[in-house]
Scaffold this active site. Sequence first.
Site, PDB file in Angstrom:
ATOM      1  N   HIS A  63       0.861  -1.187   0.000  1.00  0.00           N
ATOM      2  CA  HIS A  63       0.000   0.000   0.000  1.00  0.00           C
ATOM      3  C   HIS A  63       0.900   1.240   0.000  1.00  0.00           C
ATOM      4  O   HIS A  63       2.105   1.143   0.218  1.00  0.00           O
ATOM      5  CB  HIS A  63      -0.936   0.005   1.215  1.00  0.00           C
ATOM      6  CG  HIS A  63      -0.230   0.091   2.533  1.00  0.00           C
ATOM      7  ND1 HIS A  63       0.524  -0.942   3.050  1.00  0.00           N
ATOM      8  CD2 HIS A  63      -0.154   1.099   3.456  1.00  0.00           C
ATOM      9  CE1 HIS A  63       1.020  -0.589   4.221  1.00  0.00           C
ATOM     10  NE2 HIS A  63       0.631   0.651   4.482  1.00  0.00           N
ATOM     11  N   HIS A  65       1.573   3.913   1.894  1.00  0.00           N
ATOM     12  CA  HIS A  65       1.925   4.706   3.061  1.00  0.00           C
ATOM     13  C   HIS A  65       3.441   4.887   3.075  1.00  0.00           C
ATOM     14  O   HIS A  65       4.192   4.013   2.642  1.00  0.00           O
ATOM     15  CB  HIS A  65       1.441   4.035   4.354  1.00  0.00           C
ATOM     16  CG  HIS A  65      -0.027   4.253   4.610  1.00  0.00           C
ATOM     17  ND1 HIS A  65      -0.735   3.579   5.581  1.00  0.00           N
ATOM     18  CD2 HIS A  65      -0.912   5.086   4.017  1.00  0.00           C
ATOM     19  CE1 HIS A  65      -1.992   3.985   5.582  1.00  0.00           C
ATOM     20  NE2 HIS A  65      -2.123   4.900   4.643  1.00  0.00           N
ATOM     21  N   ASP A  67       5.893   4.716   5.106  1.00  0.00           N
ATOM     22  CA  ASP A  67       6.840   3.772   5.700  1.00  0.00           C
ATOM     23  C   ASP A  67       6.977   2.480   4.890  1.00  0.00           C
ATOM     24  O   ASP A  67       7.757   1.596   5.247  1.00  0.00           O
ATOM     25  CB  ASP A  67       6.460   3.455   7.150  1.00  0.00           C
ATOM     26  CG  ASP A  67       5.044   2.912   7.305  1.00  0.00           C
ATOM     27  OD1 ASP A  67       4.156   3.373   6.573  1.00  0.00           O
ATOM     28  OD2 ASP A  67       4.829   2.028   8.158  1.00  0.00           O
ATOM     29  N   HIS A  68       6.235   2.398   3.778  1.00  0.00           N
ATOM     30  CA  HIS A  68       6.310   1.216   2.919  1.00  0.00           C
ATOM     31  C   HIS A  68       6.808   1.534   1.506  1.00  0.00           C
ATOM     32  O   HIS A  68       7.087   0.600   0.749  1.00  0.00           O
ATOM     33  CB  HIS A  68       4.948   0.533   2.839  1.00  0.00           C
ATOM     34  CG  HIS A  68       4.506  -0.091   4.120  1.00  0.00           C
ATOM     35  ND1 HIS A  68       4.560  -1.446   4.355  1.00  0.00           N
ATOM     36  CD2 HIS A  68       4.023   0.471   5.262  1.00  0.00           C
ATOM     37  CE1 HIS A  68       4.118  -1.695   5.578  1.00  0.00           C
ATOM     38  NE2 HIS A  68       3.790  -0.548   6.150  1.00  0.00           N
ATOM     39  N   HIS A 142      -6.966  -2.005   5.367  1.00  0.00           N
ATOM     40  CA  HIS A 142      -6.116  -1.037   6.080  1.00  0.00           C
ATOM     41  C   HIS A 142      -6.764   0.347   6.144  1.00  0.00           C
ATOM     42  O   HIS A 142      -6.080   1.356   6.231  1.00  0.00           O
ATOM     43  CB  HIS A 142      -4.751  -0.960   5.406  1.00  0.00           C
ATOM     44  CG  HIS A 142      -3.703  -0.286   6.247  1.00  0.00           C
ATOM     45  ND1 HIS A 142      -3.646  -0.419   7.620  1.00  0.00           N
ATOM     46  CD2 HIS A 142      -2.669   0.538   5.913  1.00  0.00           C
ATOM     47  CE1 HIS A 142      -2.637   0.286   8.082  1.00  0.00           C
ATOM     48  NE2 HIS A 142      -2.032   0.885   7.084  1.00  0.00           N
ATOM     49  N   ASP A 214       0.031  -4.242   5.938  1.00  0.00           N
ATOM     50  CA  ASP A 214      -0.689  -3.661   7.075  1.00  0.00           C
ATOM     51  C   ASP A 214      -2.176  -3.932   6.910  1.00  0.00           C
ATOM     52  O   ASP A 214      -2.757  -3.590   5.879  1.00  0.00           O
ATOM     53  CB  ASP A 214      -0.464  -2.150   7.146  1.00  0.00           C
ATOM     54  CG  ASP A 214       0.959  -1.790   7.510  1.00  0.00           C
ATOM     55  OD1 ASP A 214       1.785  -2.705   7.624  1.00  0.00           O
ATOM     56  OD2 ASP A 214       1.237  -0.587   7.654  1.00  0.00           O
ATOM     57  N   HIS A 272       6.489  -5.748  11.850  1.00  0.00           N
ATOM     58  CA  HIS A 272       5.831  -4.436  11.836  1.00  0.00           C
ATOM     59  C   HIS A 272       5.402  -4.034  13.249  1.00  0.00           C
ATOM     60  O   HIS A 272       4.239  -3.830  13.544  1.00  0.00           O
ATOM     61  CB  HIS A 272       4.626  -4.455  10.887  1.00  0.00           C
ATOM     62  CG  HIS A 272       4.153  -3.078  10.496  1.00  0.00           C
ATOM     63  ND1 HIS A 272       3.210  -2.388  11.216  1.00  0.00           N
ATOM     64  CD2 HIS A 272       4.492  -2.280   9.464  1.00  0.00           C
ATOM     65  CE1 HIS A 272       2.974  -1.220  10.642  1.00  0.00           C
ATOM     66  NE2 HIS A 272       3.755  -1.125   9.568  1.00  0.00           N
TER      67      HIS A 272
END
Length: 309
Positions: A63, A65, A67-68, A142, A214, A272
């Site tokens: 996805h 976001h 941090d990914h 998510h 996530d 995570h």
Amino acid sequence: MVSLEVIFLGTSAAMPTADRSLSSIVVNRNGTLLIFDAGEGMQYNFIRANLGFNKKTLLFITHLHSDHILGILGFLQTLSLQGRTLPIDIFGPKPLHDFIFENIKLLRINLTFQINIHKISDSKGILVEEKEYKILYCKSEHGPGVCSYAYCVVEKNRPGKFDIKKARTLEIPEGELYSLLQQGIDIVDKNRVIHSSEIVGQTRPGRKIGISGDTRPSENLCNFFKNCDLLIFESTFSSNELLKAKESYHSTAIETATLAKLASVHRLCLTHFSSRYKDLEVLLDEARSVFFPTELAFDLKTICVNYKN
């Protein structure tokens, strides 16, 4: 024997810690690198893991976001600086294409190789199908407006065991005829028909690795991850933070372990982790109270996934 191992490049949640980088996982299948997510700075642990700069590489994003995905650009630039020439295929939600190409243009990153971006739009299906394995995807949960996916690496069935003793008893010449029998093809030798099933046993299952991204746990994901040899699932919170987990569309350790048990997986690895937990044994103990074959991920941890038989 085809090697299959998982290397964790980053195991922290939204914020890195002193010893945990942001999300990124590599599945190394006999030298082919299947990378899942690219948190900021992931190329550092990629280099430390000595994975190689010019191997067949596919990148899958769960996805969009930060941090990914913020590590994608640095990773691509590092590969270019190392002289990579092989193309890379990147898979993820629709906006990923614009994110990558707009930033490459703004940052003036000069790539030495081609990138092919594949947009995922359906709720589930097959992304990649090779001769010996395939990559499946399934929509995860998510939060509203967040397009997120879980993935599975699924090997196809292997031929059954070859009964070399029986083949020699029947005086079948080694070489091409052995190969045909192994492939399930009946042969004719010395005016006699020899059926493959006489020499080769039942097909044997390949291996299956699931990666959650996530998400909240769900029935869809439970079915998707059914019978995984290794399930890698987020465990951002402890059970004391269940409300927080629900609000942020993450999972607790107990919820993750419950899903693993219902899905009849062989082995569970938690990852995570929220930076609020200084001692992750709390999460491990909670998970093991429900599903004992559980372990914790840490940066640069390697898990070898072996055949069942």
